[in-house]
Design an enzyme around this catalytic site. Sequence first.
Site, PDB file in Angstrom:
ATOM      1  N   LYS A  10       0.832  -1.204   0.000  1.00 43.73           N
ATOM      2  CA  LYS A  10       0.000   0.000   0.000  1.00 43.73           C
ATOM      3  C   LYS A  10       0.873   1.264   0.000  1.00 43.73           C
ATOM      4  O   LYS A  10       2.095   1.183   0.190  1.00 43.73           O
ATOM      5  CB  LYS A  10      -0.916  -0.051   1.233  1.00 43.73           C
ATOM      6  CG  LYS A  10      -1.971  -1.162   1.158  1.00 43.73           C
ATOM      7  CD  LYS A  10      -2.777  -1.229   2.444  1.00 43.73           C
ATOM      8  CE  LYS A  10      -3.929  -2.221   2.348  1.00 43.73           C
ATOM      9  NZ  LYS A  10      -4.676  -2.310   3.633  1.00 43.73           N
ATOM     10  N   GLU A 127      -9.477 -10.190  -7.896  1.00 44.66           N
ATOM     11  CA  GLU A 127      -8.519  -9.095  -7.771  1.00 44.66           C
ATOM     12  C   GLU A 127      -7.417  -9.189  -8.827  1.00 44.66           C
ATOM     13  O   GLU A 127      -6.990  -8.163  -9.369  1.00 44.66           O
ATOM     14  CB  GLU A 127      -7.941  -9.088  -6.343  1.00 44.66           C
ATOM     15  CG  GLU A 127      -9.016  -8.716  -5.322  1.00 44.66           C
ATOM     16  CD  GLU A 127      -8.606  -8.949  -3.869  1.00 44.66           C
ATOM     17  OE1 GLU A 127      -7.443  -9.343  -3.620  1.00 44.66           O
ATOM     18  OE2 GLU A 127      -9.447  -8.722  -2.980  1.00 44.66           O
TER      19      GLU A 127
HETATM   20  P1  IDP Z   1      -7.619  -7.023   5.445  1.00 45.92           P
HETATM   21  O1  IDP Z   1      -6.824  -5.980   4.694  1.00 45.92           O
HETATM   22  O2  IDP Z   1      -6.799  -7.649   6.546  1.00 45.92           O
HETATM   23  O3  IDP Z   1      -8.273  -8.039   4.533  1.00 45.92           O
HETATM   24  P2  IDP Z   1     -10.269  -5.845   5.760  1.00 45.92           P
HETATM   25  O4  IDP Z   1     -11.170  -6.056   6.916  1.00 45.92           O
HETATM   26  O5  IDP Z   1     -10.643  -6.493   4.458  1.00 45.92           O
HETATM   27  O6  IDP Z   1      -8.791  -6.256   6.214  1.00 45.92           O
HETATM   28  O7  IDP Z   1     -10.160  -4.285   5.543  1.00 45.92           O
HETATM   29  C1  IDP Z   1      -9.550  -3.764   4.378  1.00 45.92           C
HETATM   30  C2  IDP Z   1      -8.654  -2.609   4.755  1.00 45.92           C
HETATM   31  O8  IDP Z   1      -9.464  -1.540   5.229  1.00 45.92           O
HETATM   32  C3  IDP Z   1      -7.679  -2.886   5.907  1.00 45.92           C
HETATM   33  O9  IDP Z   1      -6.486  -3.528   5.487  1.00 45.92           O
HETATM   34  C4  IDP Z   1      -7.415  -1.491   6.405  1.00 45.92           C
HETATM   35  O10 IDP Z   1      -6.484  -0.800   5.566  1.00 45.92           O
HETATM   36  C5  IDP Z   1      -8.781  -0.824   6.254  1.00 45.92           C
HETATM   37  N1  IDP Z   1      -9.567  -0.923   7.488  1.00 45.92           N
HETATM   38  C6  IDP Z   1     -10.281  -1.978   7.921  1.00 45.92           C
HETATM   39  N2  IDP Z   1     -10.869  -1.727   9.099  1.00 45.92           N
HETATM   40  C7  IDP Z   1     -10.545  -0.449   9.403  1.00 45.92           C
HETATM   41  C8  IDP Z   1     -10.856   0.401  10.515  1.00 45.92           C
HETATM   42  O11 IDP Z   1     -11.566   0.043  11.449  1.00 45.92           O
HETATM   43  N3  IDP Z   1     -10.302   1.656  10.471  1.00 45.92           N
HETATM   44  C9  IDP Z   1      -9.518   2.093   9.440  1.00 45.92           C
HETATM   45  N4  IDP Z   1      -9.200   1.322   8.397  1.00 45.92           N
HETATM   46  C10 IDP Z   1      -9.701   0.068   8.370  1.00 45.92           C
END
Ligand code: IDP
Length: 151
Positions: A10, A127
């Site tokens: 990222k 993806e």
């Molecule tokens: P992952 O990346 O581990 O699969 P996901 O739940 O799919 O996690 O969330 C996607 C991305 O969204 C996370 O990697 C993070 O960058 C962001 N994200 C998820 N939850 C939060 C939050 O509560 N606050 C801020 N950013 C979040």
Amino acid sequence: MIERTFVMVKPDGVQRGLVGEIISRFELRGFKICGMKMMRIPRELGERNYEEHKDKPFFKPLLAYITSGPVICMVLEGENAVAVVRSMMGKTNPQDAMPGTIRGDLAQVTGRNVIHGSDSSESARREINLFFNEYELHEYQRPDEGWLFEE
Ligand code: IDP
Ligand code: MG
């Protein structure tokens, strides 16, 4: 089962100079890089990649984050690649991520957690197709494959 997964360093990972460290971990583990490129994610592609989160409160900041600078996109291939890459990434919140994982070693907060990886085989297929065309994906042999895998 040999499979492919989509991985992205990222914008914070690129800006912090962590690209080599992250790619190196996957290469050392024996994953084959089948595709790789740097790009600035257009808003629409960011929205499509994260459409499962479109109703979440963090969707807007997530889009701002992911489009804030260039990213490195990769397709990695290896045994059980989706799950193994996820385990190497560590938990979404770096504070819960185990030491030794990418997020557990290199990140502080969920909103700047340096790496994305597909969470299922279906997400991986989706993806990979979203980010790469067929000319950007490659098949080749690593000379160490005979020692990485059983016959
Ligand atoms: P992952 O990346 O581990 O699969 P996901 O739940 O799919 O996690 O969330 C996607 C991305 O969204 C996370 O990697 C993070 O960058 C962001 N994200 C998820 N939850 C939060 C939050 O509560 N606050 C801020 N950013 C979040
Ligand atoms: Mg996810």
